[in-house]
Design a protein around this motif. Structure first.
Motif, short mmCIF file in Angstrom:
data_model
loop_
_atom_site.label_atom_id
_atom_site.label_comp_id
_atom_site.label_asym_id
_atom_site.label_seq_id
_atom_site.Cartn_x
_atom_site.Cartn_y
_atom_site.Cartn_z
N THR A 290 29.94 55.49 -73.26
CA THR A 290 29.37 54.27 -73.85
C THR A 290 29.24 54.37 -75.37
OG1 THR A 290 27.11 55.07 -73.54
CG2 THR A 290 28.06 53.70 -71.76
N ALA A 291 29.66 55.51 -75.94
CA ALA A 291 29.54 55.76 -77.39
C ALA A 291 28.10 55.56 -77.86
CB ALA A 291 30.51 54.89 -78.18
N THR A 292 27.18 56.09 -77.07
CA THR A 292 25.75 55.99 -77.36
C THR A 292 25.20 57.37 -77.69
OG1 THR A 292 25.49 54.11 -75.86
CG2 THR A 292 23.50 55.37 -76.39
N ILE A 293 24.36 57.42 -78.73
CA ILE A 293 23.69 58.67 -79.08
C ILE A 293 22.18 58.47 -78.95
CG2 ILE A 293 23.31 60.45 -80.82
CD1 ILE A 293 25.92 59.53 -82.17
N PHE A 294 21.57 59.35 -78.18
CA PHE A 294 20.12 59.43 -78.09
C PHE A 294 19.71 60.30 -79.28
CE2 PHE A 294 21.73 58.57 -73.92
CZ PHE A 294 20.84 57.67 -73.38
N THR A 295 19.16 59.67 -80.32
CA THR A 295 18.98 60.34 -81.60
C THR A 295 17.65 61.04 -81.79
OG1 THR A 295 18.15 58.33 -82.65
CG2 THR A 295 20.55 58.74 -82.77
N GLY A 296 16.74 60.91 -80.84
CA GLY A 296 15.44 61.55 -81.04
C GLY A 296 14.77 61.04 -82.29
N ASP A 297 14.32 61.97 -83.14
CA ASP A 297 13.62 61.60 -84.38
C ASP A 297 14.53 61.57 -85.60
OD1 ASP A 297 11.16 61.32 -83.15
OD2 ASP A 297 10.60 63.42 -83.44
N LEU A 298 15.83 61.62 -85.41
CA LEU A 298 16.76 61.66 -86.54
C LEU A 298 16.80 60.36 -87.32
CD1 LEU A 298 18.56 64.03 -87.52
CD2 LEU A 298 20.48 62.81 -86.49
N HIS B 232 31.54 57.85 -84.52
CA HIS B 232 31.74 56.39 -84.45
C HIS B 232 30.99 55.79 -83.25
CE1 HIS B 232 34.67 56.82 -87.61
NE2 HIS B 232 35.26 57.76 -86.91
N PRO B 233 29.68 56.03 -83.21
CA PRO B 233 28.90 55.49 -82.09
C PRO B 233 28.82 53.96 -82.14
CG PRO B 233 27.43 56.33 -83.76
CD PRO B 233 28.82 56.69 -84.20
N ARG B 234 28.62 53.38 -80.97
CA ARG B 234 28.40 51.93 -80.88
C ARG B 234 26.91 51.61 -80.79
NH1 ARG B 234 33.38 51.85 -77.56
NH2 ARG B 234 32.14 52.29 -75.73
N ARG B 235 26.12 52.61 -80.41
CA ARG B 235 24.68 52.37 -80.23
C ARG B 235 23.91 53.66 -80.44
NH1 ARG B 235 21.31 49.42 -75.39
NH2 ARG B 235 20.55 47.93 -76.90
N LEU B 236 22.75 53.53 -81.08
CA LEU B 236 21.82 54.64 -81.23
C LEU B 236 20.54 54.29 -80.50
CD1 LEU B 236 22.15 55.32 -85.09
CD2 LEU B 236 23.46 56.37 -83.22
N SER C 68 26.81 62.76 -67.77
CA SER C 68 26.83 63.94 -68.63
C SER C 68 26.58 63.51 -70.07
CB SER C 68 28.19 64.63 -68.55
OG SER C 68 28.39 65.15 -67.27
N LEU C 69 25.76 64.30 -70.74
CA LEU C 69 25.46 64.07 -72.15
C LEU C 69 25.81 65.33 -72.92
CD1 LEU C 69 21.89 62.53 -71.75
CD2 LEU C 69 24.01 61.27 -72.17
N GLN C 70 26.56 65.19 -74.00
CA GLN C 70 26.85 66.33 -74.84
C GLN C 70 25.65 66.59 -75.74
OE1 GLN C 70 30.42 66.08 -77.21
NE2 GLN C 70 29.97 67.98 -78.28
N VAL C 71 25.20 67.82 -75.77
CA VAL C 71 24.05 68.21 -76.58
C VAL C 71 24.54 68.51 -78.00
CG1 VAL C 71 22.16 69.86 -76.85
CG2 VAL C 71 22.91 69.18 -74.54
N LEU C 72 23.93 67.84 -78.98
CA LEU C 72 24.31 68.01 -80.38
C LEU C 72 23.14 68.63 -81.14
CD1 LEU C 72 25.73 64.41 -81.00
CD2 LEU C 72 27.03 66.45 -80.32
N HIS C 73 23.36 69.78 -81.74
CA HIS C 73 22.33 70.36 -82.59
C HIS C 73 22.35 69.57 -83.90
CE1 HIS C 73 20.70 73.80 -85.20
NE2 HIS C 73 19.69 73.23 -84.58
#
Length: 161
Positions: A33-41, A72-76, A12-17
């Motif tokens: 995993t404290a990972t954010i898939f950041t797209g183009d941010l 407080h992500p560990r990885r982007l 599961s991934l939380q969707v962040l606007h």
């Protein structure tokens, strides 16, 4: 407010606007995993364009960066470039860079540069001409942020502090 969740395989991934780069930008938070898939941010090694003419908003962009920092992500994992294993450094650096650029825009205004083009040329002195339209987009994004905060005013394309 209930969080929007997307499924990726068994995860599961939380969707962040995360507006700013564009009004409809999303990032995805994988809490285990404290990972954010950041797209183009964000991307490592360069800055991200804020296309004001395409709905980009610098104030929202900075708020989106702050939102990611607060997790407080560990990885982007950006859409472009390598994984970022020091998110606090990169996110804080992006914010600091934008605030520094804002000060440069304000200083250019104080020196009497009153148009987007004049401000961009004063800040990005020596920039390849082909890159100047992108620089002007960034300057306009800064000016619009300042305008929304009552730090600058626009009258027929002429800007003042």
């Amino acid at each position: 407010m209930t969080a929007t969740v997307a499924r990726a395989g068994d995860e599961s991934l939380q969707v962040l606007h995360t507006p700013g780069h564009s009004p409809d930008h999303l990032a995805f938070w994988h809490q285990p995993t404290a990972t954010i898939f950041t797209g183009d941010l964000v991307t490592q090694g360069s800055s991200v364009m804020i296309h004001w003419s395409r709905g980009g908003d610098l104030g929202q962009y900075l708020a989106s960066l702050e939102r990611l920092l607060s997790l407080h992500p560990r990885r982007l994992l950006p859409a472009h470039g390598p994984a970022i294993d020091d998110p606090q450094l990169i996110l804080s650096g992006y914010i600091a860079h934008r605030l520094q650029r804002e000060q440069q825009v304000l200083e250019a205004l104080r020196r009497g540069h009153a148009t987007v083009q004049a401000i961009a040329e004063s800040i990005y002195d020596g920039l390849e001409p082909a890159l100047m339209p992108a620089a002007q987009e960034n300057v306009r994004a800064h000016l619009e942020k300042l305008k929304s905060e009552r730090g600058a005013a626009d009258e027929d394309g002429r800007w003042t502090v």
